[in-house]
Design a protein around this motif. Sequence first.
Motif, short mmCIF file in Angstrom:
data_model
loop_
_atom_site.label_atom_id
_atom_site.label_comp_id
_atom_site.label_asym_id
_atom_site.label_seq_id
_atom_site.Cartn_x
_atom_site.Cartn_y
_atom_site.Cartn_z
N LEU A 1 28.01 41.18 28.90
CA LEU A 1 27.84 43.11 28.90
C LEU A 1 28.61 44.01 29.64
CD1 LEU A 1 24.04 42.04 29.25
CD2 LEU A 1 24.75 42.45 27.24
N GLY A 2 29.61 43.44 30.20
CA GLY A 2 30.59 44.54 30.91
C GLY A 2 31.40 44.17 31.47
N THR A 3 32.55 44.30 32.18
CA THR A 3 33.65 44.00 32.25
C THR A 3 33.45 43.12 34.41
OG1 THR A 3 35.02 46.49 32.61
CG2 THR A 3 35.16 44.50 30.95
N PHE A 4 34.52 41.96 34.27
CA PHE A 4 34.49 41.86 35.24
C PHE A 4 36.08 40.99 36.33
CE2 PHE A 4 34.13 38.35 38.60
CZ PHE A 4 33.35 39.16 39.45
N SER A 5 36.32 41.60 36.99
CA SER A 5 37.35 40.93 37.47
C SER A 5 37.34 40.35 38.50
CB SER A 5 38.42 42.38 37.11
OG SER A 5 39.41 42.11 38.32
N HIS A 6 38.29 39.02 38.61
CA HIS A 6 38.02 37.91 39.56
C HIS A 6 38.78 38.66 41.02
CE1 HIS A 6 36.24 34.47 36.86
NE2 HIS A 6 35.61 35.42 37.64
N GLN A 7 40.13 39.29 40.36
CA GLN A 7 40.87 40.03 41.08
C GLN A 7 40.17 41.26 41.65
OE1 GLN A 7 44.36 41.08 39.31
NE2 GLN A 7 45.96 41.05 41.14
N VAL A 8 39.22 41.91 41.25
CA VAL A 8 38.66 42.65 42.00
C VAL A 8 37.84 42.51 42.82
CG1 VAL A 8 38.35 45.32 41.70
CG2 VAL A 8 39.79 45.23 40.33
N ALA A 9 37.62 41.86 42.46
CA ALA A 9 36.21 41.25 43.73
C ALA A 9 36.81 40.74 44.85
CB ALA A 9 35.68 40.30 42.42
N CYS A 10 38.14 39.44 44.48
CA CYS A 10 38.26 38.57 45.61
C CYS A 10 38.96 40.13 46.92
CB CYS A 10 39.02 37.98 45.21
SG CYS A 10 38.23 36.05 44.47
N GLN A 11 40.50 40.83 46.05
CA GLN A 11 40.51 42.34 46.83
C GLN A 11 39.19 42.69 48.18
OE1 GLN A 11 42.05 44.26 44.30
NE2 GLN A 11 44.31 42.84 43.54
N ARG A 12 37.83 43.09 47.49
CA ARG A 12 36.95 43.71 47.93
C ARG A 12 36.43 42.61 49.09
NH1 ARG A 12 34.54 47.08 42.95
NH2 ARG A 12 36.38 48.76 42.93
N LEU A 13 36.05 41.20 49.10
CA LEU A 13 35.81 40.98 49.86
C LEU A 13 36.83 39.84 51.08
CD1 LEU A 13 33.04 38.56 50.43
CD2 LEU A 13 34.53 37.04 48.66
N ALA A 14 37.73 40.45 50.28
CA ALA A 14 38.70 40.06 51.41
C ALA A 14 39.51 40.66 52.82
CB ALA A 14 40.22 39.71 50.97
N LYS A 15 38.09 42.32 52.23
CA LYS A 15 38.20 43.27 53.37
C LYS A 15 37.17 42.12 54.61
CE LYS A 15 39.47 46.65 50.50
NZ LYS A 15 39.06 48.24 50.23
N TYR A 16 36.55 41.55 54.05
CA TYR A 16 35.22 41.52 54.96
C TYR A 16 35.34 40.04 55.41
CZ TYR A 16 33.17 45.27 52.49
OH TYR A 16 33.08 46.94 52.53
N ILE A 17 36.48 39.16 54.95
CA ILE A 17 36.48 37.91 55.64
C ILE A 17 37.83 37.55 56.51
CG2 ILE A 17 36.36 35.22 55.48
CD1 ILE A 17 34.96 35.89 52.40
N GLU A 18 37.86 37.63 57.87
CA GLU A 18 38.71 37.83 58.57
C GLU A 18 39.31 36.66 58.47
OE1 GLU A 18 40.16 37.37 63.78
OE2 GLU A 18 37.83 38.34 62.59
N GLY A 19 41.25 37.06 58.34
CA GLY A 19 41.65 35.86 58.01
C GLY A 19 42.35 35.60 56.38
N SER A 20 41.64 35.93 55.86
CA SER A 20 41.40 35.61 53.91
C SER A 20 42.64 36.10 53.91
CB SER A 20 40.06 35.52 53.48
OG SER A 20 39.37 36.97 53.36
N ASN A 21 42.93 36.44 52.56
CA ASN A 21 43.92 36.72 51.42
C ASN A 21 42.83 36.93 50.39
OD1 ASN A 21 45.13 34.90 49.62
ND2 ASN A 21 45.68 34.68 51.79
#
Length: 72
Positions: free
Chosen positions: A16-36
């Motif tokens: 029904l809508g688009t979802f980007s795994h790459q964008v989601a992971c970029q945003r999530l990585a900001k909140y998880i110390e030591g991740s990329n």
Amino acid sequence: MEKTIQAVLFDFGNVLGTFSHQVACQRLAKYIEGSNPEQLQKMLFSGSLATARQTGALTPVHFMNYYRKILV
């Protein structure tokens, strides 16, 4: 007796809508110390655990508990 709709289920991501795994992971990585983002994308969206989650063999709760142990 009149029947009523109790729930409506649908697949939103890339249906029904688009979802980007790459964008989601970029945003999530900001909140998880030591991740990329690349590490998160590989861990969350590829491999046997991701397949188990996507096919319903692994519940969302079990999936999140597993990764919570790894990431925190």
